[in-house]
Structures are given as structure tokens and as C-alpha cells.
Motif scaffolding. Structure first.
Motif, mmCIF file in Angstrom:
data_model
loop_
_atom_site.group_PDB
_atom_site.id
_atom_site.type_symbol
_atom_site.label_atom_id
_atom_site.label_comp_id
_atom_site.label_asym_id
_atom_site.label_seq_id
_atom_site.Cartn_x
_atom_site.Cartn_y
_atom_site.Cartn_z
ATOM 1 N N ASP A 157 26.316 32.945 50.346
ATOM 2 C CA ASP A 157 26.704 34.158 51.075
ATOM 3 C C ASP A 157 28.188 34.144 51.406
ATOM 4 O O ASP A 157 28.887 35.157 51.238
ATOM 5 C CB ASP A 157 25.886 34.287 52.364
ATOM 6 N N TRP A 158 28.687 33.000 51.889
ATOM 7 C CA TRP A 158 30.104 32.883 52.238
ATOM 8 C C TRP A 158 30.987 33.101 51.003
ATOM 9 O O TRP A 158 31.971 33.851 51.034
ATOM 10 C CB TRP A 158 30.403 31.503 52.819
ATOM 11 N N VAL A 159 30.619 32.432 49.902
ATOM 12 C CA VAL A 159 31.427 32.526 48.685
ATOM 13 C C VAL A 159 31.367 33.941 48.110
ATOM 14 O O VAL A 159 32.383 34.484 47.652
ATOM 15 C CB VAL A 159 30.945 31.492 47.648
ATOM 16 N N THR A 160 30.193 34.556 48.165
ATOM 17 C CA THR A 160 30.033 35.916 47.640
ATOM 18 C C THR A 160 30.872 36.917 48.435
ATOM 19 O O THR A 160 31.458 37.846 47.858
ATOM 20 C CB THR A 160 28.548 36.328 47.663
ATOM 21 N N GLN A 161 30.934 36.732 49.744
ATOM 22 C CA GLN A 161 31.761 37.623 50.567
ATOM 23 C C GLN A 161 33.220 37.571 50.127
ATOM 24 O O GLN A 161 33.887 38.603 50.004
ATOM 25 C CB GLN A 161 31.645 37.233 52.037
ATOM 26 N N ALA A 162 33.720 36.348 49.899
ATOM 27 C CA ALA A 162 35.110 36.203 49.445
ATOM 28 C C ALA A 162 35.290 36.778 48.049
ATOM 29 O O ALA A 162 36.334 37.371 47.730
ATOM 30 C CB ALA A 162 35.512 34.731 49.466
ATOM 31 N N TYR A 163 34.272 36.636 47.216
ATOM 32 C CA TYR A 163 34.325 37.139 45.840
ATOM 33 C C TYR A 163 34.377 38.665 45.798
ATOM 34 O O TYR A 163 35.110 39.255 44.988
ATOM 35 C CB TYR A 163 33.094 36.621 45.090
ATOM 36 N N GLU A 164 33.630 39.311 46.683
ATOM 37 C CA GLU A 164 33.520 40.771 46.648
ATOM 38 C C GLU A 164 34.602 41.491 47.450
ATOM 39 O O GLU A 164 34.789 42.693 47.299
ATOM 40 C CB GLU A 164 32.134 41.188 47.162
ATOM 41 N N ALA A 165 35.321 40.765 48.290
ATOM 42 C CA ALA A 165 36.321 41.393 49.166
ATOM 43 C C ALA A 165 37.682 41.492 48.475
ATOM 44 O O ALA A 165 37.992 40.710 47.569
ATOM 45 C CB ALA A 165 36.462 40.577 50.446
#
Length: 282
Positions: A157-165
Motif C-alpha cells: 500500500d505504501w509503495v503503491t501510493q508513491a507509485y500512483e502519486a
């Protein structure tokens, strides 16, 4: 009767500050019991402790780096550039500390590392979710790099947030557009999950800034802060490559990567291309 000397009197007067019963102490505040009990070597080899501590210290620095970087991105988004500059300067200094961490690890010889390397199994720095968030926040997006974190939902979840932002550079370009500079629509409302592509019109916008720094002083400073960050990031990656080559040569990484071949490819990644290329045209 024994007379009390001045030295003894000072010690007695300060003694009240030596008893921390029922009070929060230095160790309590820093939770040192947890921190200093988190080193659990899997072998009997002396040098494994160095390997563990170096990586744990690096992860702590990365935790701070991420906190500063996220806030700096938010500041740029909200046009609060003075606090953003302070945070970006701190990000660069933290990266300097991460470079020096490799200096310590480089004291380990290939024979010393080989002695405990089998005990690492498949664990690898390649799996550092904090490092991945740093890369994504700086704009080096790659969907395949989500997979090493898929085994833990909270980390993914943390990595995906950075990926999508939007990355730091994405927000910087959006800020330039808000302040009247021409940034193409393709770079203002794109799919933030995609890798950034260099653009001639973006370079021309930075050229306007760099040719008239007095008029665009805040954006000019932002450009230089971005250069500082990428400069420090390049040094960090380069020191990683040279240390790994020094210790394991061209063996494959424990996490399954090509080792040195993979790390050298990362050296070719340019995060903020137009800020570098604009220098040729000044």
C-alpha cells in the motif's frame, strides 16, 4: 568529622538529577531497548553485525528522508517554497549520510562477506520498500518494482501510493505552469504511474527561468535544489555500485537481480532531465 569539599557538594547537589525512577529517560525516549535488540545475526561470523547495523541505520535515515521528501512535495504543490527548500536541503544531506554508510561497509572483505552470505537466503536491499518509495517519489516509476513488496499488503500500500502519486518533479512542473510558464498539457495531466519523458517545451520553460533568475528567483532556486537532490542521489547510487562490486564482484544479488549489472543500469537513470540539459543552452 569529615568536611564536604566543593566537588563533593556539587555532586550531592546534582544527585537529584541522577535518579530517573518513574521518569522518562534517554533510553526510554529513543526506545533503545527495541532498537538495540533488533540485531539478530543468523551466523556466528563477526562481520555479520556490521552488515546488519549498516543496513538498519540506512533504513532509519531513509525513514527521515521519506518524511522530509513527502512534506517537500506537499509544500511545492501548495506553493510554499521556502519550507520546501529547507526540506530538500535536508534530503540532500541525508543522502550524504547514506553515502558514508557504504564507506563503512566497504571495510568488509569479499571473504568476510562470503562467510555469512548464505544465511541471508533471498533477503536483499532490492526489497527495501522505503528505497522504492524514494525512487517513485523522485520520479523513477516502474510497475514491475511493485512486485517485490506484494507479499506484505501494508507495505505494498505504501509503495503503491508513491507509485500512483505525482513525483517531486511532476509537482515542480505544475507549479511552473501556475506561475505563468508554458508546460505542455502532456506533462501536467498525465498518468503519474508512467516514467517521466524528457520534453523540449519543458526545457524551454526552464531556459526562461535560468536566463532571468531575478524575475523567477523562487523557481530558479527550486531548480537548483532539484539538482542538489539528484546530484546526491547519483552519488548514493554510485557508492552502492562500487561497494557491491568491491565485495561480491559480478555475482548475482541475493534477491535474484543481476547484481552489478542491474545497479549500473540504475546509474543511467536521469530524474530531472531538462534541468540538466538546459545548462548546455545557457
Amino acid at each position: 568529622m569529615h568536611a564536604t569539599s566543593n566537588g563533593e557538594r556539587i555532586v550531592l547537589e546534582e544527585a537529584a538529577q541522577l535518579d530517573f525512577s518513574g521518569k522518562m529517560s534517554y533510553g526510554d525516549y529513543l526506545q533503545l531497548d527495541k532498537v538495540l535488540s533488533a540485531q539478530n545475526p543468523q551466523s556466528e561470523e563477526h562481520d555479520e553485525m556490521l552488515f546488519i547495523v549498516m543496513h538498519q541505520v540506512s533504513e532509519l535515515w531513509m525513514k527521515l528522508l521519506l518524511a522530509e521528501l513527502r512534506e517537500a512535495i506537499s509544500d511545492v504543490r501548495n506553493e510554499n517554497l521556502s519550507p520546501a527548500f529547507k526540506k530538500l536541503a535536508r534530503v540532500s544531506r541525508i543522502m550524504e549520510q547514506l553515502v558514508h554508510a557504504w564507506d563503512v561497509l566497504s571495510t568488509m572483505t569479499p571473504s568476510e562477506y562470503t562467510a555469512f552470505r548464505p544465511h541471508l537466503m533471498q533477503s536483499s536491499g532490492f526489497q527495501s520498500w522505503q528505497y522504492r518509495c524514494i525512487e517513485f517519489s523522485l520520479g523513477n516509476k516502474n510497475a514491475a518494482m511493485l512486485q517485490p513488496h506484494a507479499h506484505k499488503e501494508n507495505l505494498l500500500d505504501w509503495v503503491t501510493q508513491a507509485y500512483e502519486a505525482p513525483s517531486l518533479y511532476d509537482e515542480s512542473l505544475r507549479l511552473m505552469a501556475k506561475q505563468g510558464l508554458h508546460i505542455p498539457e502532456t506533462h501536467l495531466n498525465r498518468d503519474w504511474r508512467g516514467a517521466y519523458s524528457r520534453n523540449e517545451e519543458v526545457e524551454q520553460a526552464w531556459l526562461v527561468v535560468y536566463k532571468d533568475p531575478t524575475k523567477y528567483w523562487a523557481l530558479y532556486q527550486l531548480g537548483e535544489k532539484l539538482v542538489d537532490v539528484e546530484d546526491a542521489f547519483r552519488l548514493w547510487r554510485f557508492r552502492h555500485v562500487t561497494t557491491v562490486e568491491r565485495v561480491i564482484g559480478f555475482k548475482r544479488g541475493t534477491g535474484g537481480t543481476g547484481g552489478i549489472s542491474y545497479l549500473r543500469k540504475m546509474l543511467d537513470v536521469v530524474l530531472f532531465p531538462e534541468i540538466w540539459s538546459v545548462r548546455t543552452h545557457l
